[in-house]
Design a protein around this motif. Structure first.
Motif, PDB file in Angstrom:
ATOM      1  N   SER A   2       0.830  -1.208   0.000  1.00 14.42           N
ATOM      2  CA  SER A   2       0.000   0.000   0.000  1.00 14.42           C
ATOM      3  C   SER A   2       0.867   1.262   0.000  1.00 14.42           C
ATOM      4  CB  SER A   2      -0.933   0.007   1.211  1.00 14.42           C
ATOM      5  OG  SER A   2      -0.169   0.129   2.388  1.00 14.42           O
ATOM      6  N   GLN A  30      -2.682   3.915   2.460  1.00 13.58           N
ATOM      7  CA  GLN A  30      -3.916   3.516   1.762  1.00 13.58           C
ATOM      8  C   GLN A  30      -4.686   2.561   2.654  1.00 13.58           C
ATOM      9  OE1 GLN A  30      -2.026   2.352  -2.073  1.00 13.58           O
ATOM     10  NE2 GLN A  30      -4.013   2.903  -2.934  1.00 13.58           N
ATOM     11  N   GLY A  31      -5.987   2.762   2.739  1.00 13.74           N
ATOM     12  CA  GLY A  31      -6.803   1.865   3.559  1.00 13.74           C
ATOM     13  C   GLY A  31      -7.074   2.398   4.954  1.00 13.74           C
ATOM     14  N   GLU A  32      -6.310   3.416   5.391  1.00 14.10           N
ATOM     15  CA  GLU A  32      -6.510   3.955   6.744  1.00 14.10           C
ATOM     16  C   GLU A  32      -7.471   5.139   6.743  1.00 14.10           C
ATOM     17  OE1 GLU A  32      -2.019   3.102   8.561  1.00 14.10           O
ATOM     18  OE2 GLU A  32      -2.633   5.158   8.084  1.00 14.10           O
ATOM     19  N   ARG A  69      -6.327   7.653  -4.452  1.00 12.46           N
ATOM     20  CA  ARG A  69      -5.624   6.825  -3.473  1.00 12.46           C
ATOM     21  C   ARG A  69      -5.683   7.485  -2.097  1.00 12.46           C
ATOM     22  NH1 ARG A  69       0.101   5.103  -5.708  1.00 12.46           N
ATOM     23  NH2 ARG A  69       0.112   7.131  -6.738  1.00 12.46           N
ATOM     24  N   HIS A 121     -14.264   3.672   0.669  1.00 16.10           N
ATOM     25  CA  HIS A 121     -13.101   3.384   1.484  1.00 16.10           C
ATOM     26  C   HIS A 121     -12.881   1.880   1.461  1.00 16.10           C
ATOM     27  CE1 HIS A 121     -11.819   1.986   5.519  1.00 16.10           C
ATOM     28  NE2 HIS A 121     -10.766   2.648   5.113  1.00 16.10           N
ATOM     29  N   GLY A 122     -11.688   1.507   1.572  1.00 14.22           N
ATOM     30  CA  GLY A 122     -11.359   0.093   1.509  1.00 14.22           C
ATOM     31  C   GLY A 122      -9.865   0.031   1.472  1.00 14.22           C
ATOM     32  N   PRO A 123      -9.320  -1.072   1.067  1.00 18.67           N
ATOM     33  CA  PRO A 123      -7.856  -1.166   1.110  1.00 18.67           C
ATOM     34  C   PRO A 123      -7.174  -0.186   0.161  1.00 18.67           C
ATOM     35  CG  PRO A 123      -8.824  -3.082   0.015  1.00 18.67           C
ATOM     36  CD  PRO A 123      -9.954  -2.311   0.600  1.00 18.67           C
ATOM     37  N   HIS A 124      -7.969   0.430  -0.771  1.00 11.93           N
ATOM     38  CA  HIS A 124      -7.297   1.248  -1.786  1.00 11.93           C
ATOM     39  C   HIS A 124      -7.363   2.745  -1.536  1.00 11.93           C
ATOM     40  CE1 HIS A 124      -6.521  -2.348  -3.894  1.00 11.93           C
ATOM     41  NE2 HIS A 124      -7.809  -2.652  -3.942  1.00 11.93           N
TER      42      HIS A 124
END
Ligand SMILES: Nc1ncnc2c1ncn2[C@@H]1O[C@H](COP(=O)(O)OP(=O)(O)O)[C@@H](O)[C@H]1O
Ligand SMILES: [Mg+2]
Lengths: 475, 268
Positions: free
Chosen positions: B2, B29-31, B171, B198-201
């Motif tokens: 990420s 990314q993802g937070e 991102r 929102h998600g891991p990306h």
């Protein structure tokens, strides 16, 4: 140059009717006829004789020429000093097939045509390579329909020949030759242009376009257009094209006369984009009678100097006039454009919306006149001018004139000048737009209220053209 | 792996006046991160600087996205790199239709090498995508034909920002008070929008005074800003505590910054 000299020249040179040897035939240039440079009675006679015109037209031309010589150059508007009237060809008729080689058209113009995706045939027409746009096949059936309804749509030279009485009744009546120096010039040397007559009650629901004319002459330097919309009739005429019209001639001076009779509706749309060596000095005037509506939609791009103030004379009660204009002045260009509304009768109303954009060393001026004649009570006029300046070198001016001889009227004038907002640019750029793209988008939005009045294909081209004008301008 | 948006000792001035005085922040990314702090402490300034607003002068520090020096890029390049700011005060662009604007934006961000004048993404696909996204966040499809933010209510403007976020799929997104001035239905719509995206990306920095947005989008980190510095970082409970008890305790723990902030706020 004085009239005496012109007369002198005429006496020195003995030219008969149809004598093509005298400066008219120039095989090396692919012209069938080409006058020698310069302007005098001789040239004007020749034009008239070549066109086999009736005597009254020849006399009209000659007396107009005298008026032209007598009238001083206007000292307002733009800088006209550079025009050398004796160094211009006033009449040429291209050979039917090829006027000049495609290779002679400057690179940048050719590139722009490609970028705009103009079809091959149209490109050549626009660039002056072809004398005539081959559209008869496409539009032939429309033309037939119109003829059945009694509509006349032809070029002005043919109209003089084929509809002499109708022609003579209106020609030169809306804009007399002595109206101004350039109207006089056009009256002396005019050639080409459109003639339209719409009979009473006939409503044409698609725009009539200049290139759909049959037997049209090449878009001339000195076009003369005459349009009569009879009682209760309605029509929309579209002139010009958004692609740059390349011309090696530096002076264009057209006259457009329009009559809209009682209850009629007429809209005249122009988009002009001359190459930037051209002086574009145009006189346009409409007379609107009782309860009629006349609208000018006028877009001006390109040219070195454009001076154009479409006028509407509101002749009888209930007449309405509306002018929407857009001017884009790029580097080295001066657009001096505006509108003229003359309220000659009570209960008439007018509206002017003008938007200008200046960029680089470009200069855009709005020059407008609202005139209310004595006794024209209860008139309304509303003028809104918005100018957008793209950088610190560009310039915008507003010259609104109001002459009112009656006081029971309402005249509103609003003007604003703005710059492209830093916040707007940043907002668009933060969405991935380049600076040029963002500026183009803001400019496109600025003129959108007018562009949406254009026929679809013109609106699309107009926007693409603005994008091209904005490219390479920043960063 | 990420990506990381890394802000190091960032110092920023406006008209010679220092506003940010050494901000450190790392977002993966993802937070989800929350940024809180009293009015005028510099939250929007940070957001603008990350997006590249030309008015701010960078007097020190750095911003990097996966090792790329973001400060060297103009706002357009940053957007194409995957940075997005949902504006606290979205800008009105008269005469520009929402759909035209969005189609240009999407074309540029999805094809970062696109030059002006080059082709846009196909109209048909775009229309469908736009329609789907609009219905997801409860925007009437009629808005596609309206002029960008022209005559929109506060809530409509905010939804328009979320619509852009959902189409551009950055991102890293900064949401600057996207929940302010919204009724609770609108906040829910916005929250759900963010949740879906929102998600891991996507890494998100949510600037807010309220708790509602954070209820739906629980932050892994909460930062408190005072006088142009991040003075405390905690977890979701810090956000909850600030919301319940205000900034008094924070001020007490950081008297120097509190005094500086006081001085600025009083002057303003
Ligand atoms: N463009 C600007 N011009 C002048 N001062 C500014 C500008 N932007 C921010 N400031 C000042 O910087 C400080 C921080 O403002 P801002 O970042 O908007 O705070 P917040 O978003 O936390 O309320 C304030 O004192 C504000 O007045
Ligand atoms: Mg703020």
């Amino acid at each position: 140059m004085s009239t005496d000299v012109a007369v002198q020249e005429r006496e020195d040179q003995d030219v008969g009717v149809g004598d093509y040897q005298f400066g008219f035939h120039d095989s090396t240039d692919n012209y069938v006829f080409k006058s020698r440079r310069g302007l005098d009675r001789e040239i004007v006679y020749q034009i008239s004789e070549l066109k086999k015109e009736p005597k009254w037209m020849r006399d009209f031309r000659i007396s107009s020429l005298e008026t032209f010589f007598e009238k001083p150059m206007p000292h307002w508007g733009g800088d006209l000093e550079e025009i050398d009237f004796q160094n211009i060809f006033y009449y040429m008729k291209a050979a039917a097939n090829l006027e000049k080689s495609w290779e002679d058209v400057p690179d940048d113009i050719r590139k722009t045509y490609d970028r705009l995706g103009i079809p091959e045939a149209e490109k050549k027409y626009l660039a002056g390579v072809k004398a005539q746009y081959e559209s008869e096949v496409i539009y032939g059936s429309l033309q037939e329909d119109l003829e059945k309804q009694g509509v006349i749509f032809t070029d002005t030279d043919s109209a003089l020949r084929d509809h002499p009485d109708l022609f003579r009744e209106y020609f030169g009546k809306i804009i007399p030759a002595n109206d101004n120096k350039f109207a006089a010039l056009n009256s002396a040397v005019w050639s080409g242009g459109s003639f339209i007559y719409v009979p009473p009650g006939v409503k044409i629901d698609f725009p009539l376009q200049a290139y759909f004319r049959i037997n049209s002459e090449n878009m001339g330097q000195f076009e003369r257009t005459l349009i009569i919309v009879d009682e209760g009739a309605s029509a929309h005429y579209v002139e010009g094209c958004t692609a740059p019209t390349y011309s090696s001639d530096s002076l264009h001076s057209a006259v457009v006369e329009i009559v809209v009779k009682r209850g009629g509706r007429f809209r005249y749309t122009t988009i002009q984009n001359w190459s930037n060596n051209v002086f574009n000095l145009v006189t346009k005037r409409a007379m609107a009678y009782g309860d009629s509506l006349m609208e000018w939609v006028d877009g001006n791009l390109g040219s070195k100097l454009t001076m154009k103030y479409p006028a509407i004379y509101l002749m009888e009660p209930g007449a309405r006039g509306e002018t929407l204009s857009i001017a884009f002045a790029n580097n080295g260009q001066h657009q001096d454009a505006g509108a003229k509304m003359v309220h000659c009768a009570p209960n008439t109303s007018s509206r002017v919306v003008s938007k200008s954009i200046s960029k680089g060393s470009g200069r855009a001026s709005y020059r407008g006149l609202v005139k209310v004649e004595k006794g024209a009570t209860n008139c309304k006029s509303n003028v809104v001018c918005d100018a957008l300046i793209l950088d610190s070198k560009s310039r915008s001016d507003t010259y609104p004139y109001i002459e009112a001889e009656d006081d029971q009227i309402s005249i509103e004038h609003e003007a604003s000048v703005s710059k492209i907002g830093e916040e707007q640019l940043f907002y668009l750029m933060s969405r991935g737009m380049t600076e040029a793209e963002a500026s183009a988008m803001i400019v496109t939005g600025f003129i959108e209220p007018l562009v949406k009045e254009l026929p679809m294909e013109y609106a699309v081209e107009m926007n693409r053209l603005i994008e091209l004008q904005m490219e390479g301008s920043v960063g | 792996m990420s990506a990381i948006l890394k802000i190091c000792d960032l110092r920023v001035a406006v008209d010679g006046k220092p506003i940010l005085k050494g901000v450190n922040l790392e977002i993966r990314q993802g937070e989800i991160h929350a940024l809180m702090g009293p009015n005028g402490c510099g939250k929007s300034t940070l957001a603008y600087v990350v997006a590249g607003h030309p008015k701010y002068e960078i007097t020190g520090g750095s911003i990097e996205l996966d090792g790329i020096n973001v400060l060297e890029l103009d706002p357009c390049q940053r957007a194409r790199l995957g940075i997005f700011l949902a504006f606290q005060y979205p800008v009105t662009i008269p005469g520009v239709k929402v759909s035209d604007f969005l189609r240009h934006a999407v074309s540029n961000v999805r094809n970062p090498d696109r030059k002006e004048g080059e082709g846009l993404i196909p109209m048909k696909d775009f229309r469908k995508e736009l329609k789907d996204r609009m219905s997801e966040i409860d925007i009437d499809s009629e808005f596609a034909r309206r002029y960008l933010n022209d005559g929109f209510s506060g809530g409509e403007k905010k939804r328009m920002e979320i619509l852009q976020l959902s189409l551009l799929r950055p991102r890293f997104a900064i949401l600057d008070e996207t929940d302010s001035g919204l009724d609770s239905d609108a906040v829910r719509a916005v929250s759900e929008g963010i949740n879906k995206l929102h998600g891991p990306h996507m890494g998100v920095l949510i600037i807010t005074h309220h708790e509602r947005l954070l209820e739906f989008n629980k932050p892994s980190f909460t930062h408190v800003m005072l006088a142009g510095k991040i003075v405390e970082t905690g977890d979701a409970s810090l956000a909850h505590d600030l919301h319940a008890n205000g900034y008094a305790a924070v001020r007490e723990r950081h008297p120097t910054e509190a005094a500086e902030q006081e001085a600025v706020t009083v002057k303003a």
